[in-house]
Design an enzyme around this catalytic site. Sequence first.
Site, PDB file in Angstrom:
ATOM      1  N   GLU A 173       0.822  -1.209   0.000  1.00 25.14           N
ATOM      2  CA  GLU A 173       0.000   0.000   0.000  1.00 25.14           C
ATOM      3  C   GLU A 173       0.857   1.262   0.000  1.00 25.14           C
ATOM      4  O   GLU A 173       0.540   2.247  -0.665  1.00 25.14           O
ATOM      5  CB  GLU A 173      -0.962   0.002   1.185  1.00 25.14           C
ATOM      6  N   CYS A 229     -24.990   1.153 -15.138  1.00 26.60           N
ATOM      7  CA  CYS A 229     -24.135   2.307 -14.861  1.00 26.60           C
ATOM      8  C   CYS A 229     -24.885   3.616 -15.113  1.00 26.60           C
ATOM      9  O   CYS A 229     -25.364   3.868 -16.223  1.00 26.60           O
ATOM     10  CB  CYS A 229     -22.882   2.240 -15.728  1.00 26.60           C
TER      11      CYS A 229
END
Length: 297
Positions: A43, A215
């Site tokens: 990360e 969407c």
Amino acid sequence: MSDSPLSLASALHAPVLQWYAVNARTLPWREPDAGAWAVMVSEFMLQQTPVARVLPAYEVWMRRWPKPGDLAAEPPGEAVRAWDRLGYPRRALRLHAAAKAIVELHGGEVPSDHAALLALPGVGTYTAAAIASFAFGQRHAVVDTNVRRVFARALTGVAQPTISPTAADQRLAVAALPSDPTVAARWAVATMELGALVCTARVPRCTQCPISTQCAWILAGSPPYDGPPRKGQTYEGTDRQVRGRLLAVLRAATGPVPKKSLDACWPEEIQRERALDGLVADGLVEPLPRNRYQLPH
DNA sequence: GAGCCGTGGGG
DNA sequence: TCCCCAAGGCT
């Protein structure tokens, strides 16, 4: 729209999770036995650096420092050196400082508590949620640029998210989270992956998208971006470029470097000195007697 | 909160 | 070629 963003979100869970089950990339920090330190290192490295460039540095890093205590036992300059050319080398310094904090405060194990993660150097809202979710299976909204883009399109119906993260992004991501922690963690990584592989910034691959029929952006006719212009980041001639050159010399050297070698990096003295002073102030460079410099010890 | 902080690859 | 942008954080 007839559906609220929230009811729409729950309708997206199954298709997105199914898509991820088939299309997830195989990445070392996603292996079942990778562990929280692997997630944390990845990360940090992935903050503003693409996966393809992270992979080699990550492998070297984890082989050398398989646990936080291994890294904490070395001088911070070694972290900066191993950071190689990932960019934003202060992240290396912060990761080193975080490893030391983990040793001192958490017995050498990456904490699972969200607040404890957030308190670590270099761990902000996103990274704390990512570690807690990916490494420990907790239920957190993991809001990065990929997720913000996916939600902007699929739920809000606009081409691009706002330039910087907003509280509204966070609220939307929290509201869209599945209730079960294990499913929520899966959803978090799946929405990120969808943004990285399909719902991309430039040219989204809508024909490959598992939620294209739902969407909001597509249903609205795929309207173009109409927000404020995004400021292109200049680099040539900036202090950042000078800092990069100076640090590259110090990374390549095995020991102290005479200032004369650093002076050769950049012709303009004023800017060069300012950049060097900045690196020292940041703790990325350590000045030594007799006009020499090295990575910090 | 706007600005700063690296580097390199793909379209 | 040039420009956009890539799993942010900190001040």
